[in-house]
Structures are given as structure tokens and as C-alpha cells.
Motif scaffolding. Structure first.
Motif, PDB file in Angstrom:
ATOM      1  N   THR A 167     -32.552 -33.210  32.248  1.00  0.00           N
ATOM      2  CA  THR A 167     -33.011 -34.444  32.886  1.00  0.00           C
ATOM      3  C   THR A 167     -34.060 -34.106  33.957  1.00  0.00           C
ATOM      4  N   LEU A 168     -33.932 -32.925  34.590  1.00  0.00           N
ATOM      5  CA  LEU A 168     -34.935 -32.537  35.596  1.00  0.00           C
ATOM      6  C   LEU A 168     -36.305 -32.380  34.953  1.00  0.00           C
ATOM      7  N   ILE A 169     -36.338 -31.761  33.757  1.00  0.00           N
ATOM      8  CA  ILE A 169     -37.614 -31.590  33.044  1.00  0.00           C
ATOM      9  C   ILE A 169     -38.256 -32.950  32.817  1.00  0.00           C
ATOM     10  N   GLU A 170     -37.437 -33.925  32.409  1.00  0.00           N
ATOM     11  CA  GLU A 170     -37.971 -35.281  32.194  1.00  0.00           C
ATOM     12  C   GLU A 170     -38.414 -35.892  33.520  1.00  0.00           C
ATOM     13  N   GLU A 171     -37.520 -35.819  34.522  1.00  0.00           N
ATOM     14  CA  GLU A 171     -37.785 -36.500  35.786  1.00  0.00           C
ATOM     15  C   GLU A 171     -39.031 -35.931  36.451  1.00  0.00           C
ATOM     16  N   PHE A 172     -39.170 -34.630  36.468  1.00  0.00           N
ATOM     17  CA  PHE A 172     -40.300 -33.983  37.130  1.00  0.00           C
ATOM     18  C   PHE A 172     -41.546 -33.966  36.249  1.00  0.00           C
TER      19      PHE A 172
END
Lengths: 475, 475
Positions: free
Chosen positions: A48-53
Motif C-alpha cells: 500500500t505504501l508503494i501505491e500511496e507514495f
């Protein structure tokens, strides 16, 4: 022999009380997994961090290309998904392939606390010694920044003199991890501020208004300008020369923990507007705190981490007493069902520090099938950490003030880059090199939209003031 | 031969349209007198400024003491109320009396525009040559700051390289006014930023939150920290030594135009909290624009000022054509009623530049009684300005790059201070030395009250972040 559900000290979790459901938080100041309704903190979800960032996952094909281009097997951190995400890594590989220059940039905020094994991850990944890694693979300059000014500004209590003491101690810790003084420049902001570096700081300040900083950092400190300036080769004429038409095209590759991405997202945005090469990034996940997945080691909580000055017995005690186990409650259960290596902190630490893939795989199979008990797993972890920390302590003892001087000195660096470059192909523009604003996440773009109007008014006002002020004596 | 009511170009007045009544505005970016319902801009009321800013009027007794302590007759600017206000001037005189060190600090924002006679006022007052003034009277170090970084940051269009060109030109103009390189240090922020100076900048930044800056300046630039750091002797170890227990007690005396007071009000507030000596100030009024009282010369409006590069003929034309006259509409009326020297720009300029008090008085009487016509008055003004500007141009032509180097060089300065100090009395605390917040005006205190709550939240948040962040690697 086995632990109940992990209880994570509040200081290691989000601001929300434990028992209340809260979302995963990852930014330069807060790191914690989602807290479920049961009050249990879940592991950080890095996807989810990859998506969010808006970063890119490091894929199998990236590893293949990395090995092809560098002739080095990817570091275990890359093989095991510890370094899991990037921005423009392929652009750096293109440049390396063509024998075009770039440099590595990492750093640390000097603090009174001794470093723990979590702190060493980006340095381990960056350094060349023992595991012979990035700086040696690429043979390029490495710049290490110590943000003593930020540590002073953001501290309610510390004086500059305190922070400078921490700097003197921390730099020896960093050197002890193992870097080559011939191709490494270490500086502290208080020592180095000025000249071309300060000019780039003001260039960034001018392009990133406080409102942008607010949107990214959630508060109106514009410190990002100083961390940002270090990502630009033109800040270091003693290394990259004073011809900006050359140095402004030399990018940096920044190995950092994922929570630092927001700083450099802003830097990449500004780089585009300053016509400077955008820094590329490779992101590492965190080493879980002893208390388990979803928490981050804290330098201020002794029981949360293994520290680089811990004695062998202390390491044994900490792992045996605090390291959260993925094992079953009883030996019988463990024999029958096996343990959960994803949750097991000792196993996680082995994935960071045990180089031998086959050995690690044997352990994983044995533990998950119940052949191995938590006690045996912890013993292996303790042994690895004792060796790692002992090695550090021996190197640390050998660091002299002369060596520190050498790292701090503004000297020409010696590096080869790619010894066998291929014929320079047509310059490929890094993906997203003209998408400054896209570096921001959706939420940040929303915030920015709000700020934009205020911002335009502010600029108009400034412009007016400037006209009035033009050429008037200040005193 | 005489002028109608003054019409002042909008750029010289407040933001309010001419025809609409507007209050007097004086801050670092706006200077204009009250605009009456008739659309006429009144002269600046300097008495209300003393109240509004909370400064002290320079009284007859201050002049008497000044002469007694220094052995020098007060400068014509002081005798004639051009330098009319101060903060802690008596504290500086106390120190001089006791032979205790202090230094002078003035500066300029380098701009592309050539300096006009208004710009020279603080420098004329500060310098030692021809009129032998402050630096010579006190024989103390003088520090001149060129705020090239501010000029870059606050400009929508200028690049650093542009501003640096202006700096190179402006510094020669300043030197041409006449300073002694043996006791003067000139620097530009881009050249000098770093070391102890940068440490003091961050000390000020830490103590003055953006909200304070906002309350004082009306926008959230914290540039005041850089101007402020120059007011502290510890920023200049090459002049005042590196023992902070000594240098932190050495105050500066800042001769400046009254509109610059807000910057140093903040500096005085912070000095108190940093346990640094508070800077003292003496404030000059403005030289009216040619268009008349209530307006300020603008470097960007040629017809508003006499510039230091104007040729004799141009000076004659500008005074004859643009200098607002206090005379009557016809010669007969002038002979009968006489002219108004308070409104007459040519007469005002004579009060700034004509040294001879008796000659000035003869002119005043002749003009107000109608014996002198506006043409004759303008002729006297033209003659004075031609001599003043010619002298500048000759000195400017003689300024070599070597001389500039000498002023810029970080060398020990040579100064004597008071050759005949009296026995050091008990250290008198400067009035208001513990009243940091009182440096703010009522309005600013109101604004601050509002900001305080937000501020406390911000600090709490920072502290929390700091704890989380403590000792974590930044990359």
C-alpha cells in the motif's frame, strides 16, 4: 517459550491509543502498522505504501537487469525484498551502463543515542566493506550528510553544542560500518553550510513555498531545502567541479528507509523546476522492533532494539526476553503446526543479517514445519547479531580522529565508475522526469490545491513589496 | 515658478488609490504619508511612528549628553531631527563612556538600480569621511551586510547570478561613500553564510517561530533571522574572537531608516531570549521624493530621486522640473506671504546636505519671508547636490577591485574605541532589556496572542515528532 499477541509500547505506535482502530502511518516522524479493532498492531503493508507514495516496486526483472549491468549479484536486501521499492533506479542503471557519472547520498540526524541495528540498514546497504555493496558495485562518490542543524532546530531542549557532540560520536559510528575515505565525503550542516551548497538551499526554498512543505510534511518547516540541496551535485564543487552545465546533470541515488521518501519527493519536484538532475531513490523496509511487526525500533527505548554497543550477553537477553516469536504456545503445538516466520522477529532479523540464502531457507523450512523450536531459532539469531555487533565494535574502536578528518575534508574523491561502459546511447529521459507535481500523493495534491490560492496571494504581495523595496537600503 | 498640490505617483504611495483616504503606512516594504480625503498625501508623521513602534524620541538632553560623552558636536542629521528616534542609544553611550566595546551595523539589499541620494543617508550618517561621522566618532568596527540572498528569494525574476552582479556594483558605491577598510567588514550573505554566523541564524530561527515573523512582517518569511544574526558580535569570530562569553555581551548600534525598525525589534526580542546583547538603534527619517513630503524615493522611478550617477545638468533639470515647491503661485504672492520650507523639497534636501547651520538659517528666513524666490532656493539646492554627487562619482571611479577585496576579507579590524574611558561603573541594564515582547507593537501583540495557541500545538507536535525521530537515520 512462546509469546502472546504482541503488545507494542505506545511510543512505537501511532498517536492513536492502542485499543482504538487506526490506519497505518508512515512518514518521516511516524511509523506504525494498522492497529486492528483488537488493538493489535499489524505488520506494515509495504504494497500500500508503494501505491500511496507512487513509487515503483522492485521486480524480478529489475534484479536481473541490475546483475547484468553491474556484474554483481543483487544484495541480499534486494533478493529478499528488504529493499523493495524505487524511483528511477533504471535511469541510474542506464547511466552506469553508459559510464555516465552519478553519486550516492545518504545521511543521518545525529542524536545522543547510540545507533541500533536498524540505523545500520541504509548504511550497510550503501557501504562497500565486508558485504562489498553499492559504493563498491558502482565505484562512485558517496556523500553522507549529518543534519545537526535540523536536530537543533527541531529539538525543544538541545543546544547547538550538544548536537555537535552527537555529530562527533555518530560520525565515528558511521565510519565504523565501513566506507572508503578516498571516495566518501561526510559533512555536517553546521560545518559545511555556505557557498554553492547554501545557494542551492535558497534555490530550493524559492521554488518550494512553505505551503508545499506544509502539504508534504504537515507543518511549515522548510528544512527539506537543506536535505534537498545535498541531492544536487552542484552543491559540491570540490567533488564535481564548478561547471554547473556539467554538475547540474549529475544525479544522485539515495538509498533510504521508505519513511524518508516525502523529503525527496519534494526534492525531485524542485529538481525538475531548477533544471537539475532528479535524484533517484531505492527504499528499504524497516527492521521490526523486538516487539514485533508493525513497530519500528526507537533509539530512545532500549528494549525496542539491539544497539551497536550492546554486549553479547545483553544481545542474548534481549532476543530471548523481548524478540516477538511466531512460534506456537506449546512445544507440542510448535512440533505439530510449526511457526510463522512472517511474524517472528528473530527470523526477520536473520533475513537482514544472515548472508547465506540456503542456510536461511533451511531455517525457514525447519521452523515453519515445526522441526525447529523458537529457542533454537533465537539462538541462531543471537549468534548472527553477536558477530555483527562485535565486528562493528572492533571497527569502531579503530576509528581515529585523523580518519574522521579525512572523511570531513573537502578533497577531490577517487572513483572509477563503470570500467566497461557501453557506447553512450541517446540520453533516455527518466520516467516521470517532467512530472514534478506527480511526485506528490493524491492527498498532498488535494492539500496543495487548497494552498494554491493562498500561495498566489502571498506571491503577489511579495512581488509588490519587492517593487517597493527595490534598491532601498535595509538599514 | 510654483507648483500646484503635489501629485504623487501611485508607486510612491500606499496600496490605496490616491483619491481615497488612507492611513500613514511605514514598514520595510511600504512608506507613505496619510492620504487625505482630497487625495493629497500628507508628510510622514514621525511622532506617531515613535508611539506606534514604541521607540524613544531623541531629545535635546540626548544631544547634550552625546556631545559630552563623545566630544563631538552632534551630526547635522541629529541637530536637525533627521535622525530623530532611538532604542537604547544611552546604553551605547554608557558603554562608550566606560570604554566598553560595541560595533556599528548597517547594510543594503543589493539591487540592479544605482543608489540615489536617499540610499546614502544611513551610510553618510555611519561613515567617517568628509563629515567624519559615527565610525570615526566612536572609532569602533563597522559591519556592512549585503542581503543578496534575500534579494534573490524575494524576487520573482532574479537569479542568484544577477543578484551577485548587483552586489559587486553596489559594494563599490558603498565604499565610494567613504569607509575605512581597517575597521570595516563588508560581506554578502552568499559569500559569508556558514560557521558561527549560520549557527546564530538557526538560533534566531528556533526562537522566532514563523508565527512571530508573521505577526511582525505580515507574511511567513523568516528572513529576519539572517539580518538579525548580523547584529550579534558572536557571528564574527574573526573580529570579536571565539570566546562567546565575551562576544555575546558586545552589542551593536544600528543606524537605519525608521521603516527597518520591525526587523530589529524582532532581533532585540530574540537577543534577550538568547542571552545576547540587544542591538541599539538610531532611526533616520526619509529623504522626501522630488514629488514632495509623504512620498519616498524609489530606485525604480528616475523622476522620483536624484541618483548618484546623475550628471550636473540632469540634477539641475530634475530639481527645476520635479522638486515640489513650498512657494507661492506667483512672484508677488511669494514676496508677500513667503514660502513654506516644511513642504519645500529643495529646502528639505538642503537640511540633509548643507552642513553650515547659519547659511541654512539665512535661507530659511529669506524664503519664508518672501525675500527668496523658489528659483533661487532651487539653485542653492542644485549647487549642493551637484557638489555632493560629483564627489561621490570621483571617489567611486577610484574604487579598485583590490580595495573591494580588502573590505570583504575576514581580517582582524583595527579600532581604538574611547581613548579616555572613565572608570567602569556598575553595568547598567539597558532600559527594556528584559522586555523582549514589549519590542512588539500593540497590533503585533494582538496578532501574536492569536498565533500563540496554534504555535503551542505546533511545538507539541514537533516535540512528539522529535521523540519518534530521535536518532533515526534520515536516509
Amino acid at each position: 517459550m512462546a509469546d502472546s499477541a504482541p503488545t507494542v509500547p505506545a511510543a512505537l505506535t501511532t498517536d492513536a491509543p492502542l485499543a482504538i482502530h487506526s490506519k497505518q502511518t508512515v512518514d518521516p516522524w511516524n511509523v506504525s502498522g494498522e492497529t486492528g479493532a483488537d488493538g493489535v498492531v499489524k505488520a506494515i503493508n509495504y504494497h500500500t505504501l508503494i501505491e500511496e507514495f507512487g513509487t515503483k516496486k522492485i521486480l524480478e526483472e529489475d534484479l536481473v537487469r541490475f546483475e547484468k549491468v553491474t556484474g554483481h549479484r543483487p544484495h541480499r536486501f534486494m533478493r529478499r525484498g528488504i529493499v523493495f521499492s524505487h524511483r528511477d533506479l533504471n535511469y541510474i542503471l542506464d547511466r552506469y551502463e553508459r559510464g555516465e557519472p552519478f553519486f550516492l547520498y545518504t545521511g543521518r540526524g545525529p542524536s545522543s543515542d547510540s545507533m541500533h541495528i536498524g540505523h545500520t540498514v541504509p548504511f550497510e546497504f550503501t557501504k562497500l566493506m565486508s558485504h562489498r555493496w553499492l559504493q563498491d558495485v558502482f565505484d562512485v562518490p558517496l556523500i553522507i550528510m549529518l543534519t545537526d542543524d535540523e536536530k537543533y532546530l527541531f529539538s525543544e531542549s538541545r543546544e547547538i553544542e550538544d548536537v555537535q557532540k552527537y555529530t562527533a560520536a555518530n560520525v565515528k559510528d558511521i565510519i565504523a560500518i565501513g566506507f572508503d575515505p578516498k571516495k566518501t565525503f561526510i559533512f555536517s550542516d553546521y560545518e559545511f553550510m555556505g557557498g554553492e551548497f547554501y545557494k542551492n538551499v535558497t534555490r530550493i526554498q524559492k521554488k518550494t513555498t512553505l505551503n508545499v512543505a506544509k502539504a508534504i510534511f504537515g507543518f511549515d518547516g522548510d528544512f527539506g531545502a537543506i536535505q534537498g540541496a545535498t541531492a544536487f551535485a552542484s552543491s559540491f564543487p570540490h567533488i564535481f567541479g564548478s561547471d554547473k552545465s556539467i554538475s547540474s546533470k549529475i544525479p544522485s541515488l539515495i538509498p533510504c528507509a521508505i519513511d524518508q521518501d516525502p523529503y525527496f519527493r519534494m526534492t525531485r519536484d524542485v529538481a525538475h523546476r531548477l533544471h537539475f538532475a532528479k535524484p533517484a531513490l531505492i527504499h528499504a523496509r524497516f527492521l521490526d522492533a523486538l516487539q514485533g511487526p508493525g513497530s519500528k525500533m526507537s533509539a530512545s527505548i532500549d528494549t525496542s532494539a539491539i544497539f551497536m554497543y550492546d554486549e553479547p550477553n545483553k544481545i542474548r537477553t534481549k532476543i530471548n526476553k523481548y524478540a516477538f516469536s511466531g512460534g506456537q504456545v506449546t512445544e507440542e503445538e510448535q512440533r505439530a503446526k510449526g511457526g510463522d516466520t512472517d511474524k517472528d522477529v528473530s527470523y526477520q532479523y536473520l533475513t537482514f543479517f544472515l548472508e547465506d540464502d540456503e542456510e536461511l531457507e533451511r531455517i525457514r523450512v525447519a521452523y515453519t514445519t515445526g522441526k525447529m523450536l523458537t529457542g533454537e531459532l533465537k539462538a541462531k539469531c543471537i549468534a548472527e547479531l553477536q558477530v555483527y555487533v562485535k565486528g562493528f565494535q572492533e571497527r569502531r574502536a579503530a576509528v581515529t580522529d585523523e580518519l574522521v578528518e579525512d572523511f570531513f575534508s573537502q578533497k577531490k574523491l577517487v572513483f572509477r565508475g563503470n570500467p566497461h561502459p557501453i557506447a553512450a546511447a541517446k540520453e533516455e529521459v527518466p520516467e516521470g522526469s517532467s512530472d514534478g507535481p506527480k511526485e506528490l500523493t493524491k492527498n498532498q495534491l488535494k492539500k496543495l490545491a487548497k494552498e494554491k490560492m493562498i500561495e498566489e496571494k502571498r506571491l503577489a504581495k511579495l512581488k509588490e513589496k519587492e517593487q517597493k523595496q527595490a534598491g532601498d537600503a535595509i538599514a
